[in-house]
Design an enzyme around this catalytic site. Sequence first.
Site, PDB file in Angstrom:
ATOM      1  N   ASP A 105       0.873  -1.166   0.000  1.00  0.00           N
ATOM      2  CA  ASP A 105       0.000   0.000   0.000  1.00  0.00           C
ATOM      3  C   ASP A 105       0.917   1.224   0.000  1.00  0.00           C
ATOM      4  O   ASP A 105       2.105   1.102   0.323  1.00  0.00           O
ATOM      5  CB  ASP A 105      -0.877  -0.061   1.261  1.00  0.00           C
ATOM      6  CG  ASP A 105      -1.744   1.161   1.421  1.00  0.00           C
ATOM      7  OD1 ASP A 105      -2.281   1.650   0.408  1.00  0.00           O
ATOM      8  OD2 ASP A 105      -1.872   1.636   2.562  1.00  0.00           O
ATOM      9  N   ASP A 151       0.073   5.159   0.934  1.00  0.00           N
ATOM     10  CA  ASP A 151      -0.082   6.125   2.030  1.00  0.00           C
ATOM     11  C   ASP A 151      -0.148   5.419   3.380  1.00  0.00           C
ATOM     12  O   ASP A 151      -0.995   4.556   3.595  1.00  0.00           O
ATOM     13  CB  ASP A 151      -1.338   6.972   1.802  1.00  0.00           C
ATOM     14  CG  ASP A 151      -1.326   7.662   0.438  1.00  0.00           C
ATOM     15  OD1 ASP A 151      -0.270   8.179   0.043  1.00  0.00           O
ATOM     16  OD2 ASP A 151      -2.374   7.669  -0.234  1.00  0.00           O
ATOM     17  N   THR A 184      -2.761   1.055  -4.510  1.00  0.00           N
ATOM     18  CA  THR A 184      -3.224   2.134  -3.635  1.00  0.00           C
ATOM     19  C   THR A 184      -4.574   2.713  -4.070  1.00  0.00           C
ATOM     20  O   THR A 184      -4.807   2.941  -5.265  1.00  0.00           O
ATOM     21  CB  THR A 184      -2.136   3.238  -3.564  1.00  0.00           C
ATOM     22  OG1 THR A 184      -2.639   4.386  -2.890  1.00  0.00           O
ATOM     23  CG2 THR A 184      -1.661   3.678  -4.945  1.00  0.00           C
ATOM     24  N   ASN A 185      -5.443   2.935  -3.097  1.00  0.00           N
ATOM     25  CA  ASN A 185      -6.711   3.630  -3.360  1.00  0.00           C
ATOM     26  C   ASN A 185      -6.427   5.115  -3.469  1.00  0.00           C
ATOM     27  O   ASN A 185      -5.881   5.714  -2.538  1.00  0.00           O
ATOM     28  CB  ASN A 185      -7.687   3.427  -2.191  1.00  0.00           C
ATOM     29  CG  ASN A 185      -8.259   2.017  -2.115  1.00  0.00           C
ATOM     30  OD1 ASN A 185      -8.103   1.224  -3.042  1.00  0.00           O
ATOM     31  ND2 ASN A 185      -8.922   1.713  -1.008  1.00  0.00           N
ATOM     32  N   GLN A 186      -6.787   5.714  -4.582  1.00  0.00           N
ATOM     33  CA  GLN A 186      -6.610   7.158  -4.740  1.00  0.00           C
ATOM     34  C   GLN A 186      -7.947   7.781  -5.136  1.00  0.00           C
ATOM     35  O   GLN A 186      -8.106   8.348  -6.223  1.00  0.00           O
ATOM     36  CB  GLN A 186      -5.502   7.454  -5.779  1.00  0.00           C
ATOM     37  CG  GLN A 186      -4.109   7.024  -5.330  1.00  0.00           C
ATOM     38  CD  GLN A 186      -3.634   7.778  -4.075  1.00  0.00           C
ATOM     39  OE1 GLN A 186      -3.933   8.959  -3.891  1.00  0.00           O
ATOM     40  NE2 GLN A 186      -2.905   7.089  -3.202  1.00  0.00           N
ATOM     41  N   CYS A 188      -6.550   2.762  -7.700  1.00  0.00           N
ATOM     42  CA  CYS A 188      -7.982   2.892  -7.973  1.00  0.00           C
ATOM     43  C   CYS A 188      -8.331   4.366  -7.887  1.00  0.00           C
ATOM     44  O   CYS A 188      -8.134   4.987  -6.843  1.00  0.00           O
ATOM     45  CB  CYS A 188      -8.794   2.107  -6.948  1.00  0.00           C
ATOM     46  SG  CYS A 188     -10.529   2.618  -6.918  1.00  0.00           S
ATOM     47  N   CYS A 225     -12.088  -2.302  -8.022  1.00  0.00           N
ATOM     48  CA  CYS A 225     -10.661  -2.131  -7.742  1.00  0.00           C
ATOM     49  C   CYS A 225     -10.364  -1.443  -6.414  1.00  0.00           C
ATOM     50  O   CYS A 225      -9.249  -1.512  -5.920  1.00  0.00           O
ATOM     51  CB  CYS A 225      -9.936  -1.439  -8.902  1.00  0.00           C
ATOM     52  SG  CYS A 225     -10.700   0.005  -9.622  1.00  0.00           S
TER      53      CYS A 225
HETATM   54 ZN    ZN Z   1     -11.760   1.507  -8.425  1.00  0.00          ZN
END
Ligand code: ZN
Length: 187
Positions: free
Chosen positions: A8, A10, A51-53, A90, A100
């Site tokens: 991951d 952050d 990473t989720n963005q 994502c 995602c």
């Molecule tokens: Zn997504």
Amino acid sequence: MLPGILLDRDGVINVNRPDHVKVWEEFEFLPGVLEALRALSQLDLPIAVVTNQSIIGRGLATQAAVDEINARMIERVSEAGGRLDGVFYCPHSPEVHCTCRKPQPGLLLEAARALGLDLSRSCLIGDAMSDVQAALAVGCQAVLVASGRGAAQHALVEEAGISSYYLARDLQDAVAWVYDRFRPEQN
Ligand SMILES: [Zn+2]
């Protein structure tokens, strides 16, 4: 198909800001992370960031800004003697219910396709319950680091009754665990 190390971003690589990392100037490597990534790179396994963005979907940052942050991160890691072989993110806001955004495993599957990873022999290092859930959804080993949102997230994971993960202090500690686990099994 190779085992790989998924990270991951952050809270694992850089400081997790409550107001999000929207520009490179807000990106701050956590202490010891560059050294940890250099050590991890010596294992000769693919390393990818997942990473989720959602800041993109929420309109807080452009895709170009996120791409620039990731490119600069890769450059700095590389200057320090480490490597990141891919960054997968994502961009969607949670309301979209995409496949995602972690805890969904879509990003892990995308990284696996791109880098030829066997997820059942891989591990994901993250600082949130959603990382642990995404990892376990695809049979990946999960490492939860306490360097980001870790302490509060650890409580959530425990409450959820999830026990099949390793709790690490930070990325250095996680890398030491990865060394124990992956070095003898390499190829
Ligand atoms: Zn997504």
